[in-house]
Design a protein around this motif. Structure first.
Motif: not given
Lengths: 218, 218
Positions: A203-211, A213, B14, B81, B87, B151, B191
């Motif tokens: 989950k954290v990885a996803y939101f890091v990626k989103e931020a 991009e 997510i 995802l 990462m 991370i 995050v």
DNA sequence: GGGTGTGAAGCCGTTCACAGCA
DNA sequence: TGCTGTGAACGGCTTCACACCC
């Protein structure tokens, strides 16, 4: 002194009460006697209204305007969260995760105690690890009965987790925290919480990626 | 093949996607090619509507009425995802919890990897534990830079966790998972997820107590 | 003024109910 | 018939706005 308990307290509020209490205990140790809602809120990265609402939901209110009395509030939360009798827990799977949880947790709370561990490793069974006696998983039901254990913590390898469901039900366990990646379904009547570490990391990885991009505004 | 990404996907969705994916991978290994929403739902103790709603939110739909194509769905979730590049993660605190997380996690996902550990214990610093090189916490910034780590996973003792916040910010870390009991506040742009094991245990204990006292209908 | 307590509004996620399709 | 996709209703939690009190 337990409040009459008006109507059910939301899950989220219970979580936060547990967190508030830890902060309050640490304040208490530092000799802080009173605390404002916005200070407590700041410690947890939430709003003061949220704190006040939570306290309202449990029926707590301060008589003074100098903030909440730390000691009194701790006692009040104790009365909400803690059971009257000590609650006994078992760790199923005494590998590194099981040992880590045990050492993180034991001694922290007066009303909860990890009293037994279960494993299949013959080098562990029959010994005590961190002062917790380690039993073979096959004796779960007897030990749970004897030691009056109500909660099981699953920290076994993910692959064996599904096979634990039936033994846990049969042993009369009332609550389960499952740290493996296998989603486990327990019948109505057993409180179960799946707490998968892999999911949080993803989950954290996803939101890091989103931020990265998108919104990464200067 | 990445979907155009309509509008932000809810946090909860997510989390579930991460969980669905693990179940789907296991189905795939067993040679299952298609799966109905109610089957997938059953594995996770949720409703079929919930599953379909989640898939709707990510823009997935099946052309056939024989259920969802497992392989295609896995690929689709991967595209949501996973980041394009691998990462890199760091563990801060290579005690039993840190080691447990590492061994639970590494090798599980192709696009995330724990590449470094940090500690202060001189018997650990300079060695490799489970093939992860262990550095002194003071060299966090350099190593994060060199290894392109985005991370950090905090599995240190709770008492030292607050002192890690500033170094983590300065090192340019983008995401944090904090397993200690200290609530940590990071600035907007990082995050952060506090994932306190003690809180879960207390929460489950509370609801077990509640069930005991009240509704325990026969 | 600065803090607390709280009805009312708003938001977000889940569930209902049903249309559409093989 | 049985499953999927989805607008609309629902419910729970958070936030707003404001009254009250030292």
């Amino acid at each position: 002194m337990t409040p009459p308990i008006t109507h059910p307290i939301p899950k989220k509020t219970i979580e936060r009460l547990s967190e508030y209490r830890r902060s309050l205990l640490s304040c208490h140790e530092q000799g802080i006697t009173h605390i404002f809602s916005h200070i407590l809120a700041g410690m947890h990265g939430i709003t003061a209204v949220q704190v006040r609402r939570d306290l309202m939901l449990i029926g707590f209110s301060s008589d003074t305007k100098k903030g909440y009395d730390v000691k009194v509030l701790i006692e009040f939360i104790n009365n909400i969260l803690d059971s009257r009798e000590v609650m006994n827990l078992a760790i199923i799977g005494m590998g590194r995760l099981g040992q880590a949880i045990t050492s993180y947790f034991n001694g922290k709370r007066r009303k909860m105690r990890i009293v037994a561990a279960f494993d299949v490793d013959p080098t562990k069974v029959g010994t005590a690890i961190d002062n917790i006696p380690c039993y073979h998983i096959d004796s779960l039901a007897e030990v749970v009965e004897q030691m009056d254990i109500s909660i099981a913590v699953i920290s076994s390898p993910t692959s064996v987790a599904p096979s634990l469901v039936v033994p846990i039900i049969n042993a009369g366990i009332k609550g389960v925290i499952n740290f493996t990646s296998a989603p486990l379904n327990f019948p109505q009547g057993i409180v179960a919480e799946n707490y998968d570490i892999t999911t949080v990391l993803e989950k954290v990885a996803y939101f890091v990626k989103e931020a990265d991009e998108n919104g990464d505004k200067s």
